[in-house]
Design a protein around this motif. Structure first.
Motif, PDB file in Angstrom:
ATOM      1  N   ILE A 207       0.833  -1.209   0.000  1.00 41.60           N
ATOM      2  CA  ILE A 207       0.000   0.000   0.000  1.00 41.60           C
ATOM      3  C   ILE A 207       0.868   1.259   0.000  1.00 41.60           C
ATOM      4  N   ALA A 208       1.972   1.225   0.743  1.00 35.47           N
ATOM      5  CA  ALA A 208       2.856   2.392   0.809  1.00 35.47           C
ATOM      6  C   ALA A 208       3.559   2.660  -0.518  1.00 35.47           C
TER       7      ALA A 208
ATOM      8  N   THR B 186       4.753   4.690  -6.986  1.00 33.10           N
ATOM      9  CA  THR B 186       4.614   4.027  -8.281  1.00 33.10           C
ATOM     10  C   THR B 186       3.675   4.806  -9.192  1.00 33.10           C
ATOM     11  N   ALA B 187       2.609   5.351  -8.633  1.00 35.92           N
ATOM     12  CA  ALA B 187       1.671   6.133  -9.441  1.00 35.92           C
ATOM     13  C   ALA B 187       2.322   7.409  -9.969  1.00 35.92           C
ATOM     14  N   VAL B 188       3.101   8.084  -9.132  1.00 36.30           N
ATOM     15  CA  VAL B 188       3.788   9.307  -9.570  1.00 36.30           C
ATOM     16  C   VAL B 188       4.816   8.988 -10.658  1.00 36.30           C
ATOM     17  N   LEU B 189       5.580   7.923 -10.461  1.00 34.46           N
ATOM     18  CA  LEU B 189       6.582   7.540 -11.463  1.00 34.46           C
ATOM     19  C   LEU B 189       5.926   7.149 -12.779  1.00 34.46           C
TER      20      LEU B 189
ATOM     21  N   PHE C 204      -1.770   3.471 -21.533  1.00 31.37           N
ATOM     22  CA  PHE C 204      -0.324   3.435 -21.331  1.00 31.37           C
ATOM     23  C   PHE C 204       0.006   3.645 -19.850  1.00 31.37           C
ATOM     24  N   TYR C 205      -0.691   4.576 -19.213  1.00 35.97           N
ATOM     25  CA  TYR C 205      -0.479   4.817 -17.786  1.00 35.97           C
ATOM     26  C   TYR C 205      -0.825   3.576 -16.963  1.00 35.97           C
ATOM     27  N   LEU C 206      -1.947   2.955 -17.273  1.00 37.60           N
ATOM     28  CA  LEU C 206      -2.354   1.753 -16.543  1.00 37.60           C
ATOM     29  C   LEU C 206      -1.338   0.635 -16.725  1.00 37.60           C
TER      30      LEU C 206
END
Length: 102
Positions: A19-20, A25-28, A48-50
């Motif tokens: 979770i942390a 990972t989302a920002v990268l 592509f993001y997904l």
């Protein structure tokens, strides 16, 4: 009873690590998607993001898994590098340009 306790402690730790790592990972994945879609004019940046997010999340989970299995840091890094090479090979990042779709 002690095995159940250890299982709950370990599974709680792994879940909290997963979770942390979601935010980073989302920002990268977002920054990578922003750069790639700006440079290439990709039509579907959401897919592509997904794909990027899930690939990075799986790579992070693999690194955490290997780090808990291998007792030595250097051996773990070598094993993770080899697994990442296999990961990229099977994802299609090493496709010959003449075989690109479209």
């Amino acid at each position: 009873s002690i095995c159940l306790f250890l299982f709950l402690v370990v599974s709680g730790t792994k879940l909290s690590q997963a979770i942390a790592s979601i935010a980073g990972t989302a920002v990268l994945a977002f920054l990578t998607t922003l750069i790639i879609t700006t440079m290439t004019g990709l039509n579907e940046p959401y897919w592509f993001y997904l794909n990027m997010f899930l690939a990075l999340f799986a790579a992070e989970a693999l690194a955490q898994f290997v780090s808990h299995l291998v007792p030595h840091f250097i051996i773990g890094m070598a094993l993770i590098a080899g697994l990442y090479g296999l990961f990229m090979l099977l994802q299609g990042f090493m496709v010959v340009p003449s075989e690109f779709p479209g």
